[in-house]
Design an enzyme around this catalytic site. Structure first.
Site, short mmCIF file in Angstrom:
data_model
loop_
_atom_site.label_atom_id
_atom_site.label_comp_id
_atom_site.label_asym_id
_atom_site.label_seq_id
_atom_site.Cartn_x
_atom_site.Cartn_y
_atom_site.Cartn_z
N LYS A 240 -55.10 13.75 48.95
CA LYS A 240 -56.41 13.13 49.18
C LYS A 240 -56.62 11.94 48.26
O LYS A 240 -56.20 11.99 47.10
CB LYS A 240 -57.52 14.12 48.86
CG LYS A 240 -57.85 15.11 49.92
CD LYS A 240 -59.13 15.86 49.55
CE LYS A 240 -59.35 17.01 50.52
NZ LYS A 240 -59.48 16.59 51.91
N ARG A 314 -57.67 25.54 58.06
CA ARG A 314 -57.41 26.25 59.32
C ARG A 314 -56.15 27.12 59.21
O ARG A 314 -56.02 28.11 59.91
CB ARG A 314 -57.33 25.24 60.47
CG ARG A 314 -56.21 24.27 60.37
CD ARG A 314 -56.43 23.06 61.27
NE ARG A 314 -57.40 22.12 60.70
CZ ARG A 314 -57.75 20.98 61.28
NH1 ARG A 314 -57.25 20.64 62.46
NH2 ARG A 314 -58.62 20.18 60.70
N1 BES Z 1 -61.72 20.54 52.74
C1 BES Z 1 -61.45 19.51 53.66
C2 BES Z 1 -62.65 19.13 54.51
C3 BES Z 1 -63.78 18.46 53.84
C4 BES Z 1 -63.64 17.21 53.30
C5 BES Z 1 -65.01 19.04 53.87
C6 BES Z 1 -64.71 16.57 52.73
C7 BES Z 1 -66.08 18.43 53.31
C8 BES Z 1 -65.93 17.18 52.72
C9 BES Z 1 -60.33 19.92 54.61
O1 BES Z 1 -59.37 20.74 54.08
C10 BES Z 1 -59.67 18.65 55.03
O2 BES Z 1 -59.08 18.02 54.20
N2 BES Z 1 -59.78 18.30 56.30
C11 BES Z 1 -59.20 17.12 56.81
C12 BES Z 1 -58.51 17.48 58.10
C13 BES Z 1 -57.61 16.43 58.62
C14 BES Z 1 -56.40 16.25 57.70
C15 BES Z 1 -57.16 16.86 60.00
C16 BES Z 1 -60.32 16.12 57.05
O3 BES Z 1 -61.40 16.52 57.48
O4 BES Z 1 -60.11 14.95 56.77
MN MN Z 2 -57.80 19.65 53.11
#
Ligand code: BES
Ligand code: MN
Ligand code: ZN
Length: 461
Positions: A240, A314
């Site tokens: 990230k 997921r």
């Molecule tokens: N924990 C995050 C989602 C999230 C990010 C929730 C910021 C609240 C605030 C999750 O694990 C994630 O990184 N999701 C990705 C999915 C993508 C890689 C398909 C996202 O939402 O960018």
């Molecule tokens: Mn994530």
């Protein structure tokens, strides 16, 4: 269980707080002494929305508080009381007209919350609301304590709230309520087939685990809660950006919601057989980290190709949901800080939920309204499901394009639930981006009161 901010003792001696609308002003002025009503006029207090005025008594002490409702005689925003509380010195108060009788005491207490665990200077706020009678006090207190638990768990940084700590919290909760607690730790996850939970969590020093708690009469209706317990989400190898990673201690917010809800259910003695499953992991990076392109054989047997290691929620949930399905619960509720897309679609405060049960969805919408706790249904739109196809595995952990991310994630989860018509998925944010009255920046419970009201109506003795 009691709240330090609420009591039923000393009602008559408590300082009254009046909610005054434009039309109610005249009547209220008539109840005041000439000196007080002059003070009201000289301060230009006319009952305008959010205006607050304090009145002294003949002895110079604080004798009454007024807050403006504006043109409406109703309390259009129950959180308004939070701004009032913030302005009060410590002492005992009573509300002269309970506009939202059960919500106001909850907001009263929540408005004084401060995460002070790591501060030298502790929270010294202690404005106590005196309630007229004991009616509902037990439940109100239980709700406050559940929400406070959610906030504390989310706010606690990962150094003190990793998978092992989450396990200790759940074990402690189980002990207090006579529930059965068990956990599958580290490589034992592989022996039992929870390969997705292990894959996501294996790079971290604090080992991945699946937490399992069971409580209640065995032949009561079965409700199973599943919470995403990603104690920190670096994104894994598809790392990230720093801005996004900054608040990822909150990625166990789903787990925090289910722990808070479980505590509330047990304290309220709902007649259900409750099960709580939390896959607790840290999505971290090491030489052993799972990689983009890896294929995982999940607990259900479905193989999943990892397109992006940042879609880890997921993955851990799919094993937990498949396990949850095995004993045929009457209801499965999962809470997860699953997608950024949910935030784009709904903003930070509204929790999108997904279910195939229309009646249940309508009921949740109703309680959301009456509880003033926003949740909103999004569709499990089947025509999007092919977007989760993979070239070399049964499924891919990410949709093929950038669109509908919250729906794609929900469709992925649905694949692992045996009876999706008995399942609801909540994509919670669990976080206040800014300070708002009663809702300080940081960890937050969202949709919890709505879900509890629904469960109570469906399962109360
Ligand atoms: N924990 C995050 C989602 C999230 C990010 C929730 C910021 C609240 C605030 C999750 O694990 C994630 O990184 N999701 C990705 C999915 C993508 C890689 C398909 C996202 O939402 O960018
Ligand atoms: Mn994530
Ligand atoms: Zn995550």
């Amino acid at each position: 269980m009691s709240s330090e901010y609420l009591t039923t003792k000393g009602y008559d001696a408590a300082i009254p707080i009046h909610a005054v609308s434009h039309t109610g002003l005249k009547h209220w002025l008539e109840t005041l002494s000439p000196a007080q009503s002059r003070w009201v006029r000289d301060n230009n207090f006319t009952g305008d929305k959010n205006d607050i005025l304090k009145l002294a008594g003949a002895d110079g002490g604080l004798a009454a508080v007024a807050f403006g409702l504006g043109a409406s005689d109703d309390l259009t925003d129950p959180w308004a009381i939070a701004s009032v509380v913030k302005n009060l010195p410590n002492g005992q108060y009573r509300l002269m007209d309970d506009k939202a009788p059960s919500l106001e005491p909850i907001i009263w207490a929540l408005a004084q919350y401060k995460f002070d665990h790591y501060l030298k200077k502790k929270n010294s706020r202690n404005a106590v609301l005196v309630l007229k009678d004991k009616h509902n006090l037990k439940e109100i207190t239980a709700i406050i304590s559940a929400i406070t638990l959610v906030r504390d768990l989310v706010n606690t940084p990962t150094c003190d709230m990793g998978p092992s700590h989450l396990s200790a919290v759940m074990k402690d909760l189980s002990g207090r309520h006579g529930a059965d607690f068990s956990e599958t730790l580290g490589r034992d996850l592989l022996h039992k087939g929870f390969n997705a939970i292990h894959a996501v969590g294996r790079a971290a020093t604090n080992q991945p685990r699946l937490l399992d708690m069971v409580w209640g009469r065995m032949d009561a209706p079965k409700v199973t809660l599943v919470g995403k317990g990603v104690c920190f989400d670096t994104g894994g190898l598809d790392i990230k950006p720093s801005g996004g990673m900054r608040i990822m201690k909150k990625d166990m917010g789903g787990a925090a919601h289910t722990l808070g809800l479980a505590q509330l259910i047990m304290e309220s003695g709902l007649d259900i057989r409750l099960r709580l499953l939390i896959p607790a992991v840290e999505n971290n990076i090491s030489g052993d980290a799972f990689r983009p392109g890896d294929i995982i054989k999940t607990y259900k047997g479905t193989t999943v190709e990892v397109d992006n290691t940042d879609a880890e929620g997921r993955l851990v949930l799919c094993d937990a949901l498949a396990l949850a399905s095995e004993d045929n619960p009457d209801l499965i509720l999962d809470f997860a800080t699953l997608t950024g897309a949910a935030r784009v679609a709904m903003g930070p405060a509204i929790v999108p939920f997904f279910t195939d049960d229309d009646a249940l969805a309508r009921s949740l919408a109703q309680y959301s309204e009456s509880e003033n706790d926003p949740v909103w249904r999004l569709p499990l739109y089947a025509p999007y499901a092919p977007g989760l196809k993979s070239d070399c595995a049964d499924l891919n952990n990410m949709g093929s394009g950038p669109y509908g991310g919250a729906i794609m994630a929900a469709l992925f989860l649905k694949h692992f639930v045996d009876r999706p018509e008995k399942w609801v998925h909540f994509d919670v944010f669990a976080w206040n981006m800014t300070d708002q009255p009663g809702r300080p920046k940081g960890g937050e419970a969202m949709g919890l009161r709505t879900v509890f009201a629904y469960l109570k109506s469906r399962f109360c003795k």
